[in-house]
Scaffold this motif. Structure first.
Motif, PDB file in Angstrom:
ATOM      1  N   SER A 157     -18.206  -8.875  -6.851  1.00 53.03           N
ATOM      2  CA  SER A 157     -18.228  -8.853  -5.461  1.00 53.03           C
ATOM      3  C   SER A 157     -18.397 -10.418  -4.838  1.00 53.03           C
ATOM      4  CB  SER A 157     -19.685  -8.185  -4.945  1.00 53.03           C
ATOM      5  OG  SER A 157     -20.745  -9.042  -5.422  1.00 53.03           O
ATOM      6  N   TYR A 158     -18.373 -10.509  -3.470  1.00 57.04           N
ATOM      7  CA  TYR A 158     -18.633 -11.656  -2.780  1.00 57.04           C
ATOM      8  C   TYR A 158     -19.542 -11.643  -1.692  1.00 57.04           C
ATOM      9  CZ  TYR A 158     -14.693 -10.962   0.270  1.00 57.04           C
ATOM     10  OH  TYR A 158     -13.720 -10.211   1.029  1.00 57.04           O
ATOM     11  N   GLU A 159     -20.107 -12.632  -1.285  1.00 57.43           N
ATOM     12  CA  GLU A 159     -20.843 -12.577  -0.101  1.00 57.43           C
ATOM     13  C   GLU A 159     -20.513 -14.061   0.812  1.00 57.43           C
ATOM     14  OE1 GLU A 159     -25.109 -14.057  -1.304  1.00 57.43           O
ATOM     15  OE2 GLU A 159     -24.404 -12.220  -2.108  1.00 57.43           O
ATOM     16  N   HIS A 202     -18.061  -7.960   3.814  1.00 60.35           N
ATOM     17  CA  HIS A 202     -19.017  -8.715   3.017  1.00 60.35           C
ATOM     18  C   HIS A 202     -20.006  -9.706   3.766  1.00 60.35           C
ATOM     19  CE1 HIS A 202     -15.791  -7.563   0.278  1.00 60.35           C
ATOM     20  NE2 HIS A 202     -16.675  -7.450  -0.594  1.00 60.35           N
ATOM     21  N   ASP A 210     -13.197 -12.871   5.576  1.00 62.14           N
ATOM     22  CA  ASP A 210     -13.621 -11.606   4.954  1.00 62.14           C
ATOM     23  C   ASP A 210     -12.259 -10.671   4.495  1.00 62.14           C
ATOM     24  OD1 ASP A 210     -15.121  -9.787   3.193  1.00 62.14           O
ATOM     25  OD2 ASP A 210     -15.845  -8.872   4.953  1.00 62.14           O
ATOM     26  N   ASP A 266     -10.487 -10.449   0.945  1.00 58.27           N
ATOM     27  CA  ASP A 266     -10.452  -8.997   0.371  1.00 58.27           C
ATOM     28  C   ASP A 266      -8.933  -8.650   0.031  1.00 58.27           C
ATOM     29  OD1 ASP A 266     -11.842  -6.581  -0.234  1.00 58.27           O
ATOM     30  OD2 ASP A 266     -11.013  -5.603   1.466  1.00 58.27           O
TER      31      ASP A 266
END
Length: 126
Positions: free
Chosen positions: A114-116, A37, A47, A51
């Protein structure tokens, strides 16, 4: 007749080679398609942690519980379907601290889409 037999043999050999090749190539491309991400190598461990702990489909309540239980402060989000948090982590291999501003995106059912991650200054630590 002999030409037809040779043609069939070549065709059969070609199919066998393509099938064998696909056994090796398809998994290689599938492995390459998985991407993180973030493109920042300093945030890779964060991450990986997120995750594994918060996979796609995780309910929003579980995400916010996880973040608060880890002591990661929440920030104001501009979208109702987003949660923003400052996540800290110390890489156990390098002992280097990393801080990320993580924006989690949820669908209309409040499940994680989702994620960033973007790097955040270490001054954000409470």
């Amino acid at each position: 007749m002999k030409t037809l037999q040779n043609s069939v043999k070549r065709s059969s050999s070609l199919r066998s080679c393509l099938c064998l090749l696909s056994l090796f190539v398809v998994p290689a491309f599938a492995g390459c398609q998985r991407h993180g991400h973030t493109s920042d190598p300093n945030l890779r461990r964060i991450d990986e942690m997120l995750d594994s702990q918060l996979p796609t489909g995780t309910p929003k309540s579980r995400v916010t519980f996880y973040l608060s239980s880890q002591g990661f402060p929440l920030q104001n989000a501009t979208d109702l379907h987003d949660v923003v948090a400052i996540v800290h982590h110390v890489d156990t291999d390098t002992l280097q601290p990393a801080t990320a501003r993580v924006t989690f995106h949820f669908d209309t059912s409040d499940n994680l889409k989702s994620y960033e991650l973007v790097a955040a200054g270490s001054a954000s630590r409470p």
